[in-house]
Design an enzyme around this catalytic site. Structure first.
Site: not given
Length: 342
Positions: A284, A319
């Site tokens: 991210k 994840r």
């Protein structure tokens, strides 16, 4: 704790040190332990207390083993591999849009993953909505082909739309991963309850198109906690029991870099909700900002660092895009913290 008001929150201080005191408790029945708790409040500064200051119910709520989720015991960290069947995901958009490429990547990840998370709509900041028909066309055939090919691994469908979820369940998906925690589609809670599948409720605000437009919180940690508590209540009311629920604080979804770091520093708070916790931070933007890497696909080292930081706070599911690399890092982290390998 005596006279503890409803506005106070208990954050177990997670430890993995081999010198575990005799009175320490296992955190959520997992690999971490704790013998102190940080008391958080909107009205007062944080303070640290020992286990003797907690009630029996409070100690049990933080230490009791979580039930298996999707057939997986929650006594060890589980790796969820990300498969984006999209043209525009922030990191790997377009790479696996063709069914053949998606199937090859799924089989590659399955060698080391515990779960495959398949999505057909990008939820990156600024992403446009995809029609249910198109999203289903991207995901359901791949799920069906994996099941026909003999894949037994749990498959989660990453969607916020009930019609897409129902098609995925019919094709063989066994878990729902909803980035809106059942908020986007009024039919989603009922669809999940009827299918009797485990559900991951993720915190987010607004929609992907607008979620990064100046997100604000009074206290991001406690606000996200309260929001997830409310969504758990909604899910239970829809007929989804606790043993089919997990939560995700939603790193990067309607959060600034500072918000993300505040959540990561105290992730163990979310064990207070009594269900397994998933951490999804792979590649991210904040990792690129702190790690000085503009290209998302080159953020694997930073993603590993954040994943292991989450495991050190007892996150039951991680994840990730880089499944094999995460598995290797996790094996070494476990061996180093235990002092032996298995």
């Amino acid at each position: 704790m005596k006279d503890r008001g409803l506005s106070q929150y208990l954050r177990p201080i997670a430890m993995t040190d081999p010198a575990r005191p005799s009175g320490a408790l296992s955190l959520a029945g997992g690999w971490c332990w704790f013998d102190r708790v940080e008391i958080l409040s909107r009205q007062a500064p944080p303070r640290i207390v020992g286990l003797g200051d907690l009630t029996e119910a409070e100690r049990a709520g933080l230490s009791t083993s979580r039930p298996a989720f999707g057939g997986m015991a929650m006594d060890a960290p589980r790796i969820m591999g990300i498969l984006n069947i999209t043209p525009d995901s922030f990191s790997d958009g377009g790479l696996f849009l063709r069914p053949e490429a998606a199937l090859m990547q799924a089989r590659r990840m399955a060698a080391e993953a515990d779960i495959l998370d398949i999505g057909g709509e990008s939820t990156r900041p600024g992403a446009a909505e995809v029609s249910p028909t198109e999203e289903t066309a991207r995901t359901a055939p791949v799920i069906a082909a994996l099941r026909t090919g003999g894949l037994a691994l749990p498959i989660s469908i990453d969607t916020r739309k009930a019609a897409v979820a129902e098609a995925a369940f019919a094709a063989g998906a066994s878990i729902l991963n909803d980035v809106t925690a059942l908020r986007f589609d009024a039919g989603m809670a009922g669809a999940a309850a009827r299918a009797e599948v485990p559900v991951i409720l993720m915190h987010s605000i607004e929609t992907p198109a607008t979620m990064q437009d100046d997100p604000r919180y009074d206290d991001v940690l406690l606000d996200v906690y309260d929001a997830l508590a409310e969504r758990l209540t909604v899910a239970r009311a829809a007929g989804i029991p606790d043993d089919r629920l997990a939560i995700d604080p939603g790193i990067g979804f309607g959060k600034t870099l500072e918000h993300n770091l505040a959540l990561l520093a105290r992730l163990s708070l979310f064990h207070g909700l009594g269900v397994p916790v998933l951490l999804g931070a792979s590649r991210k933007r904040f990792i690129g900002t702190i790690g000085a890497e503009a290209e998302a696909a080159r953020r694997m080292p930073g993603s590993l660092a954040v994943a292991l930081a989450g495991v050190a706070q007892g996150m039951q599911m991680i994840r990730v895009h880089d499944v094999a690399e995460t598995r290797q890092a996790l094996r070494l982290w476990q061996a180093a913290t235990r002092g032996y390998s298995t």
